[in-house]
Design a protein around this motif. Structure first.
Motif, PDB file in Angstrom:
ATOM      1  N   LEU A  30       0.825  -1.211   0.000  1.00  0.00           N
ATOM      2  CA  LEU A  30       0.000   0.000   0.000  1.00  0.00           C
ATOM      3  C   LEU A  30       0.859   1.261   0.000  1.00  0.00           C
ATOM      4  O   LEU A  30       0.401   2.347  -0.365  1.00  0.00           O
ATOM      5  N   ILE A  31       2.122   1.112   0.377  1.00  0.00           N
ATOM      6  CA  ILE A  31       3.044   2.255   0.307  1.00  0.00           C
ATOM      7  C   ILE A  31       3.177   2.685  -1.157  1.00  0.00           C
ATOM      8  O   ILE A  31       3.447   1.865  -2.028  1.00  0.00           O
ATOM      9  N   GLY A  32       2.971   3.976  -1.402  1.00  0.00           N
ATOM     10  CA  GLY A  32       3.085   4.493  -2.769  1.00  0.00           C
ATOM     11  C   GLY A  32       1.756   4.580  -3.503  1.00  0.00           C
ATOM     12  O   GLY A  32       1.647   5.260  -4.522  1.00  0.00           O
ATOM     13  N   LYS A  33       0.727   3.905  -2.984  1.00  0.00           N
ATOM     14  CA  LYS A  33      -0.595   3.990  -3.597  1.00  0.00           C
ATOM     15  C   LYS A  33      -1.245   5.309  -3.182  1.00  0.00           C
ATOM     16  O   LYS A  33      -0.776   5.978  -2.270  1.00  0.00           O
ATOM     17  N   ILE A  34      -2.344   5.662  -3.841  1.00  0.00           N
ATOM     18  CA  ILE A  34      -2.980   6.958  -3.593  1.00  0.00           C
ATOM     19  C   ILE A  34      -4.351   6.784  -2.956  1.00  0.00           C
ATOM     20  O   ILE A  34      -5.239   6.146  -3.527  1.00  0.00           O
TER      21      ILE A  34
END
Length: 211
Positions: A30-34
DNA sequence: CTGACGATTCACT
DNA sequence: GTGAATCGTCAGC
């Protein structure tokens, strides 16, 4: 600055993303998702830079530890891809993503995002005079800036009010670091598990150190 | 019904 | 670094 139209054309994460059985993997990915909210047709969004995994009934830090099942935590037992929002310290609304399958209560707490869209609205919601790194640093601030509250618990992340998209501009794996979780000292040895993921040196990440 | 407390934040020393 | 704010939830009686 990312434009609203291009943001809304990005693909949402699918149920197959959320329903995998490894919540720690989901937290890392989920890191980097918006993260996007669209309430009353007002859009705010931020890139996720800090998450924490809560690993089901065996995790002493989780609200679902030992299979505890209450009205508040019931949504954690739903199929992955729903929002779990609860009130902490009587003030802060903490937003989580429910993962894995029905009756397997896993969740990922979104602890910080980097503002991308709707910064004026975020300033309005948080009553801050101007944008600084505290705007979306820490789980309580993320919810305030994006307008998320406990009334949104149970919302389907595949619908159009509260959802997560990817622009394939994911953070370099080298910049993603695992650390112990914040504020879970009550969890004994489970407090030491490396279930928190952060983007190295990102100024929106909460806590004092960036390891 | 009652009391204790929290996956936090912020102001203040 | 320390402590207050603040209230829904939950366990226990």
């Amino acid at each position: 600055m990312l434009q609203i139209n291009s943001l809304l054309s990005l693909p949402k994460l699918s149920t197959s993303f959320y329903r995998r059985d490894n919540v720690v993997l989901v937290a890392r990915e989920l890191i980097g998702k918006i993260l996007v909210t669209r309430f009353n047709n007002q859009v705010t969004a931020g890139r996720i830079v800090e998450t924490e995994a809560y690993n089901g009934i065996v995790d002493k830090a989780s609200h679902a530890y030992g299979g505890r099942r209450t009205k508040r935590t019931e949504i954690m037992y739903a199929d992955g891809g729903k929002a779990y929002v609860y009130l902490c310290y009587g003030i802060h609304h903490l937003f989580n993503v429910v993962t894995h399958l029905k009756n397997s209560p896993h969740a990922v707490l979104i602890r910080a995002v980097e503002p991308l869209v709707g910064i004026e609205l975020m300033l309005q919601r948080t009553a801050k005079p101007k944008a600084d790194f505290s705007l979306t640093k820490g789980p309580g601030n993320v919810s305030r800036a994006l307008g998320i509250s406990t009334q949104h618990t149970g919302v389907d992340l595949l619908e159009d009010a509260l959802f997560i998209v990817t622009d394939n501009d994911d953070i370099s794996q080298k910049k993603i670091i695992a650390t112990p979780r914040i504020g879970v000292d009550y969890a004994g040895e489970d407090a030491l598990l490396p279930y928190r993921f952060i983007v190295k040196d990102n100024p929106y990440v909460s806590g004092k150190k960036h390891a």
